[in-house]
Design a protein around this motif. Structure first.
Motif, PDB file in Angstrom:
ATOM      1  N   ARG A 536      40.713 -31.747  29.354  1.00 35.84           N
ATOM      2  CA  ARG A 536      40.637 -30.862  28.174  1.00 35.84           C
ATOM      3  C   ARG A 536      40.059 -31.601  26.977  1.00 35.84           C
ATOM      4  NH1 ARG A 536      45.880 -28.937  29.658  1.00 35.84           N
ATOM      5  NH2 ARG A 536      46.796 -30.122  27.931  1.00 35.84           N
ATOM      6  N   ASN A 537      40.520 -32.812  26.745  1.00 41.03           N
ATOM      7  CA  ASN A 537      40.038 -33.567  25.581  1.00 41.03           C
ATOM      8  C   ASN A 537      38.552 -33.891  25.695  1.00 41.03           C
ATOM      9  OD1 ASN A 537      42.049 -34.428  23.373  1.00 41.03           O
ATOM     10  ND2 ASN A 537      43.243 -34.611  25.252  1.00 41.03           N
ATOM     11  N   LEU A 538      38.093 -34.289  26.873  1.00 42.74           N
ATOM     12  CA  LEU A 538      36.677 -34.641  27.024  1.00 42.74           C
ATOM     13  C   LEU A 538      35.781 -33.405  26.888  1.00 42.74           C
ATOM     14  CD1 LEU A 538      36.837 -37.280  29.913  1.00 42.74           C
ATOM     15  CD2 LEU A 538      36.374 -37.672  27.490  1.00 42.74           C
ATOM     16  N   VAL A 539      36.178 -32.267  27.454  1.00 47.71           N
ATOM     17  CA  VAL A 539      35.388 -31.040  27.322  1.00 47.71           C
ATOM     18  C   VAL A 539      35.426 -30.549  25.876  1.00 47.71           C
ATOM     19  CG1 VAL A 539      35.192 -28.626  28.030  1.00 47.71           C
ATOM     20  CG2 VAL A 539      35.668 -30.395  29.729  1.00 47.71           C
ATOM     21  N   ASP A 540      36.615 -30.605  25.247  1.00 48.82           N
ATOM     22  CA  ASP A 540      36.737 -30.181  23.846  1.00 48.82           C
ATOM     23  C   ASP A 540      35.854 -31.049  22.949  1.00 48.82           C
ATOM     24  OD1 ASP A 540      38.456 -28.544  21.832  1.00 48.82           O
ATOM     25  OD2 ASP A 540      38.544 -30.585  21.076  1.00 48.82           O
ATOM     26  N   ASN A 541      35.838 -32.346  23.200  1.00 44.65           N
ATOM     27  CA  ASN A 541      35.017 -33.266  22.403  1.00 44.65           C
ATOM     28  C   ASN A 541      33.528 -32.963  22.583  1.00 44.65           C
ATOM     29  OD1 ASN A 541      35.015 -35.793  20.705  1.00 44.65           O
ATOM     30  ND2 ASN A 541      33.707 -36.452  22.381  1.00 44.65           N
ATOM     31  N   ALA A 542      33.126 -32.631  23.812  1.00 43.01           N
ATOM     32  CA  ALA A 542      31.722 -32.301  24.076  1.00 43.01           C
ATOM     33  C   ALA A 542      31.312 -31.038  23.328  1.00 43.01           C
ATOM     34  CB  ALA A 542      31.501 -32.138  25.581  1.00 43.01           C
ATOM     35  N   LEU A 543      32.191 -30.021  23.309  1.00 42.92           N
ATOM     36  CA  LEU A 543      31.881 -28.773  22.617  1.00 42.92           C
ATOM     37  C   LEU A 543      31.749 -28.983  21.105  1.00 42.92           C
ATOM     38  CD1 LEU A 543      34.169 -26.267  24.552  1.00 42.92           C
ATOM     39  CD2 LEU A 543      31.677 -26.213  24.433  1.00 42.92           C
ATOM     40  N   THR A 553      27.817 -30.660  31.725  1.00 44.95           N
ATOM     41  CA  THR A 553      27.869 -30.739  33.192  1.00 44.95           C
ATOM     42  C   THR A 553      29.072 -31.569  33.622  1.00 44.95           C
ATOM     43  OG1 THR A 553      25.457 -30.646  33.286  1.00 44.95           O
ATOM     44  CG2 THR A 553      26.609 -31.383  35.266  1.00 44.95           C
ATOM     45  N   LEU A 554      29.867 -31.035  34.578  1.00 42.49           N
ATOM     46  CA  LEU A 554      30.972 -31.764  35.187  1.00 42.49           C
ATOM     47  C   LEU A 554      30.660 -31.921  36.673  1.00 42.49           C
ATOM     48  CD1 LEU A 554      32.275 -29.807  32.815  1.00 42.49           C
ATOM     49  CD2 LEU A 554      34.389 -30.859  33.604  1.00 42.49           C
ATOM     50  N   LYS A 555      30.368 -33.147  37.111  1.00 43.25           N
ATOM     51  CA  LYS A 555      29.956 -33.396  38.488  1.00 43.25           C
ATOM     52  C   LYS A 555      30.862 -34.442  39.116  1.00 43.25           C
ATOM     53  CE  LYS A 555      26.004 -34.902  41.279  1.00 43.25           C
ATOM     54  NZ  LYS A 555      24.586 -35.339  41.258  1.00 43.25           N
ATOM     55  N   ARG A 564      36.911 -43.833  46.687  1.00 46.17           N
ATOM     56  CA  ARG A 564      37.098 -43.545  45.266  1.00 46.17           C
ATOM     57  C   ARG A 564      36.282 -42.309  44.900  1.00 46.17           C
ATOM     58  NH1 ARG A 564      39.164 -48.354  42.863  1.00 46.17           N
ATOM     59  NH2 ARG A 564      38.704 -47.590  40.765  1.00 46.17           N
ATOM     60  N   ALA A 565      36.777 -41.596  43.890  1.00 43.99           N
ATOM     61  CA  ALA A 565      36.070 -40.417  43.372  1.00 43.99           C
ATOM     62  C   ALA A 565      35.547 -40.727  41.975  1.00 43.99           C
ATOM     63  CB  ALA A 565      36.996 -39.208  43.324  1.00 43.99           C
ATOM     64  N   ARG A 566      34.374 -40.195  41.685  1.00 42.24           N
ATOM     65  CA  ARG A 566      33.781 -40.404  40.364  1.00 42.24           C
ATOM     66  C   ARG A 566      33.472 -39.045  39.741  1.00 42.24           C
ATOM     67  NH1 ARG A 566      28.982 -44.359  40.377  1.00 42.24           N
ATOM     68  NH2 ARG A 566      30.761 -45.745  40.720  1.00 42.24           N
ATOM     69  N   LEU A 567      33.944 -38.864  38.502  1.00 40.74           N
ATOM     70  CA  LEU A 567      33.691 -37.621  37.769  1.00 40.74           C
ATOM     71  C   LEU A 567      32.779 -37.948  36.585  1.00 40.74           C
ATOM     72  CD1 LEU A 567      34.182 -34.627  37.128  1.00 40.74           C
ATOM     73  CD2 LEU A 567      36.248 -35.305  35.872  1.00 40.74           C
ATOM     74  N   ILE A 568      31.650 -37.258  36.510  1.00 40.29           N
ATOM     75  CA  ILE A 568      30.664 -37.473  35.439  1.00 40.29           C
ATOM     76  C   ILE A 568      30.683 -36.246  34.518  1.00 40.29           C
ATOM     77  CG2 ILE A 568      28.252 -37.914  34.893  1.00 40.29           C
ATOM     78  CD1 ILE A 568      27.980 -39.025  37.777  1.00 40.29           C
ATOM     79  N   ILE A 569      31.006 -36.453  33.255  1.00 41.57           N
ATOM     80  CA  ILE A 569      31.001 -35.370  32.256  1.00 41.57           C
ATOM     81  C   ILE A 569      29.886 -35.679  31.265  1.00 41.57           C
ATOM     82  CG2 ILE A 569      32.330 -34.155  30.483  1.00 41.57           C
ATOM     83  CD1 ILE A 569      34.855 -34.940  31.931  1.00 41.57           C
ATOM     84  N   LYS A 570      28.857 -34.868  31.283  1.00 37.72           N
ATOM     85  CA  LYS A 570      27.652 -35.139  30.498  1.00 37.72           C
ATOM     86  C   LYS A 570      27.328 -33.951  29.604  1.00 37.72           C
ATOM     87  CE  LYS A 570      22.794 -36.517  31.079  1.00 37.72           C
ATOM     88  NZ  LYS A 570      21.741 -36.845  32.052  1.00 37.72           N
ATOM     89  N   ASP A 571      26.955 -34.231  28.343  1.00 36.26           N
ATOM     90  CA  ASP A 571      26.547 -33.160  27.440  1.00 36.26           C
ATOM     91  C   ASP A 571      25.195 -33.484  26.823  1.00 36.26           C
ATOM     92  OD1 ASP A 571      28.765 -34.786  25.458  1.00 36.26           O
ATOM     93  OD2 ASP A 571      26.789 -34.376  24.616  1.00 36.26           O
ATOM     94  N   THR A 572      24.544 -32.476  26.287  1.00 34.02           N
ATOM     95  CA  THR A 572      23.234 -32.638  25.628  1.00 34.02           C
ATOM     96  C   THR A 572      23.395 -32.568  24.118  1.00 34.02           C
ATOM     97  OG1 THR A 572      22.811 -30.266  25.778  1.00 34.02           O
ATOM     98  CG2 THR A 572      22.035 -31.660  27.608  1.00 34.02           C
ATOM     99  N   THR A 627      27.575 -39.302  27.878  1.00 32.21           N
ATOM    100  CA  THR A 627      28.058 -39.233  29.265  1.00 32.21           C
ATOM    101  C   THR A 627      29.323 -40.070  29.405  1.00 32.21           C
ATOM    102  OG1 THR A 627      25.806 -38.979  30.122  1.00 32.21           O
ATOM    103  CG2 THR A 627      27.523 -39.679  31.683  1.00 32.21           C
ATOM    104  N   PHE A 628      30.391 -39.453  29.945  1.00 34.01           N
ATOM    105  CA  PHE A 628      31.618 -40.173  30.306  1.00 34.01           C
ATOM    106  C   PHE A 628      31.713 -40.198  31.835  1.00 34.01           C
ATOM    107  CE2 PHE A 628      34.071 -40.954  26.494  1.00 34.01           C
ATOM    108  CZ  PHE A 628      33.491 -40.105  25.567  1.00 34.01           C
ATOM    109  N   GLU A 629      32.003 -41.375  32.407  1.00 31.58           N
ATOM    110  CA  GLU A 629      32.213 -41.509  33.843  1.00 31.58           C
ATOM    111  C   GLU A 629      33.625 -41.992  34.103  1.00 31.58           C
ATOM    112  OE1 GLU A 629      27.704 -42.528  35.489  1.00 31.58           O
ATOM    113  OE2 GLU A 629      29.425 -43.728  36.093  1.00 31.58           O
TER     114      GLU A 629
END
Length: 641
Positions: A536-543, A553-555, A564-572, A627-629
């Protein structure tokens, strides 16, 4: 203009630099400051130093400002003119006072008074004492109206020193100190005693026009007096007199007087003139090299209030962001200043405690020496007892010192925590301000589309407030060393889908696309509530940092070799500078306290990724997005071996 050619000689004669140096009253004040500035580059050392002193005093009395360049030049020349150190510290105290650095301002004024006292400069002593008293009064009145105002003792000294003087300038300074003595809270009650004396001071200035530069200060006392009594029309008239007097002498009107005039117009419901005056104040606040955040905030609020008073609601709505932005900066400055003042106070108290301890040790050492030269068994026994008590006292002092250090750290953490809470909760609650008036206006105008936008805004603020409360709850638990950690297999795809659904309406309102890519059966081993909070915090910060038409993008991907799993949260979005990236990385790593502009979100992400053994990486470029990974330690695809 022939008189300008003789001005350097006049200044040397007036200041007397060839003798013991100029007293404060011997520094000439002129409204023709531009002429002094023009001839300054061509002057020789003695005359140039005289001109610098005259420029600073003239700027201070006419425009309530200090020129840093001139002050630096005065400081540079002090080795050649040590008798002028009092003037340098006096001007320095005003510079710090204008910047609202009360502790530095008081220290500089105190240093000025010490030099003036050494040289028996009565005018300088009264000026420095008055400045010391007003600095303390202004600081105490801002922090607490119930707190004892220790500035009175300095103003009383200034009054006693100038009360019976025959010097016209000292009589005027006596009036000024007397007028500021009660403070803003009690000025109205003391008005009957102060008003006749101020009128005498103004009459004295009319009789001695060379002291006309003090007139705005005495008129300002009348302004404050009538304001404290609720007589706003009279306060507004005297403020106009101040402004007209300064303009008559072709000087720049201080921003404080312009803002006060707009405020009085607003209180008298003369919204047209209030709006005009506030707009002039707004332009002036942006002209200085270091715009005053306080006046930018107050003036934007004044413009907003004037527009509401004129029922120009649509225009008023555009000023809401300015009020919030500059109000945030002003609050942040206040918190920072208070923390700095707390540290300075602690260091002073620490130094005093150390000196007292050294004094005690010195006395004890003397006692030991006396006992050492005693006789026989009694002396030996006495020395033994003394040594025992010294050990006990030092042990006690050590415990007290450790306790004091712990208390200071706790108080600093508490002040910081309150500052963060005030910052994070201010935005949503500030946004609710004036919504009722806007709703009424849109209903009257039958602009239902705007009402739908307001409902969306309310929905967005509700979600944002809920996120803040979750962050605050998490913060409270971490402060009690109760970071929740109940790991389980959490469906990452489901968590991402819930967060996207939560912010979908906000994204649609901002015309932002949120894209997701995650295996349906991917799960990670971590605390479920921590996963929600981080996402929530990372998406809220991106908005918050993205422009209309942007994309988030959340990939999620799985590395089979390392499990291991990797989640990439990227905004423009707007991206970040290198300095801001370094600051956020330190916050996430727990190496530095959060900057107030980032809020609790980044702090909580840092706490929870640490407790859940998650690594995080941040990359960003200005204008290219962020981009946050997140690297999760344990992941698996359900249904596969």
């Amino acid at each position: 203009m022939k008189w300008i050619a003789f001005l350097p000689l006049f200044l040397v004669y007036q200041t007397g630099l060839g003798a013991q140096g100029p007293s404060f009253s011997q520094i000439p004040v002129t409204a023709n400051i531009d002429s002094l500035q023009n001839i300054l580059p061509s002057q020789l050392a003695h005359v140039r130093f005289s001109t610098l002193l005259s420029l600073e005093k003239s700027l201070l009395l006419w425009e309530m400002r200090i020129d840093s360049t001139y002050l630096d030049e005065i400081k540079k020349d002090l080795p050649n003119y040590p008798e002028a150190k009092g003037h340098y510290w006096y001007f320095n105290s005003w510079q710090q006072r204008i910047k609202t650095h009360s502790d530095k301002a008081f220290s500089a004024a105190k240093a000025a008074y010490a030099y003036y006292k050494q040289q028996n400069d009565s005018t300088g002593m009264v000026s420095a004492l008055s400045n010391m008293g007003i600095i303390i009064l202004e600081r105490d009145e801002q922090s607490s109206s119930d707190k004892p105002h220790f500035g009175h003792q300095y103003l009383e000294d200034a009054i006693a020193l100038s009360r019976h003087s025959s010097n016209p300038e000292l009589q005027i300074l006596y009036t000024y100190a007397l007028g500021r003595m009660p403070g803003l809270k009690l000025l109205g009650k003391a008005g009957n005693q102060i008003l006749p004396q101020v009128q005498k001071g103004l009459a004295l200035i009319d009789k001695h026009p060379q002291y006309i530069s003090y007139k705005p200060q005495l008129l300002n006392i009348l302004t404050l007096l009538y304001w404290s009594k609720g007589q706003l029309k009279e306060a507004q008239e005297y403020t106009l007199q101040i402004i007209n007097l300064i303009k008559q002498h072709k000087r720049s009107v201080p921003i404080a007087h312009l803002y006060n005039l707009g405020f009085y117009y607003e209180m008298l419901q003369n919204y047209d003139k209030a709006l005009q005056t506030y707009q002039v104040t707004w332009e002036k606040a942006h002209q200085s090299n270091e715009p005053s955040v306080r006046y930018l905030w107050q003036t934007s609020a004044g413009i907003h209030a004037a527009l509401v008073g004129l029922k120009r609601y649509k225009e008023a709505a555009t000023w809401a962001d300015s009020i919030y932005t500059y109000g945030e900066e002003f609050d942040a400055e206040n918190v920072k200043t208070k923390l700095q003042e707390t540290v300075v106070t602690y260091e002073v108290e620490k130094k005093d405690a150390r000196n007292k301890l050294l004094e005690q040790e010195k006395k004890l050492a003397q006692a030991q020496s006396q006992l050492y030269f005693g006789i026989g068994i009694c002396a030996t026994l006495g020395l033994f007892i003394t040594g025992f008590f010294i050990y006990r006292e030092r042990l006690t002092n050590k415990k007290l010192k450790n306790a004091l250090t712990e208390i200071v750290q706790i108080n600093q953490a508490r002040d910081y925590f309150f500052g963060v809470i005030a910052h994070d909760l201010r935005r949503p609650f500030t946004s609710f301000k004036d919504l009722a008036a806007l709703v009424k206006y849109y209903l009257t105008a039958q602009r239902y589309a705007e009402l739908e936008k307001i409902s969306q805004a309310i929905d967005e603020m509700g979600r944002h407030t809920l996120l803040l409360l979750d962050n605050l709850l998490g913060w409270a638990l971490t402060q009690r060393d109760e970071v929740p950690y109940n790991p389980e297999n959490v469906s990452l795809n489901e968590k991402i889908r819930n967060v996207v659904q939560l912010y979908q309406s906000v994204a649609q309102h901002l015309q932002v696309h949120i894209l997701t890519e995650c295996p349906e059966n991917l799960s990670v081993y971590m605390d479920a509530n921590a996963c929600d909070l981080i996402l929530r915090n990372l998406v809220d910060n991106a908005l918050k940092n993205i422009q209309p038409g942007g994309k988030i993008t959340l990939k999620a991907v799985v590395e089979k070799e390392t499990n291991r799993a990797r989640l990439i949260i990227k905004d423009t979005g707007r991206g970040m500078s290198l300095e801001k990236i370094a600051s956020i990385k330190n916050i996430l790593a727990g190496l530095a306290p959060s900057n107030l502009s980032r809020g609790l979100g980044m702090v909580m992400i840092g706490r929870f990724i640490k407790s859940n053994h998650i690594t995080i990486d941040l990359r960003s470029n200005l204008g290219e997005g962020t981009t946050f990974e997140l690297d999760f330690p344990s992941a698996k695809l359900e249904g596969r071996s």
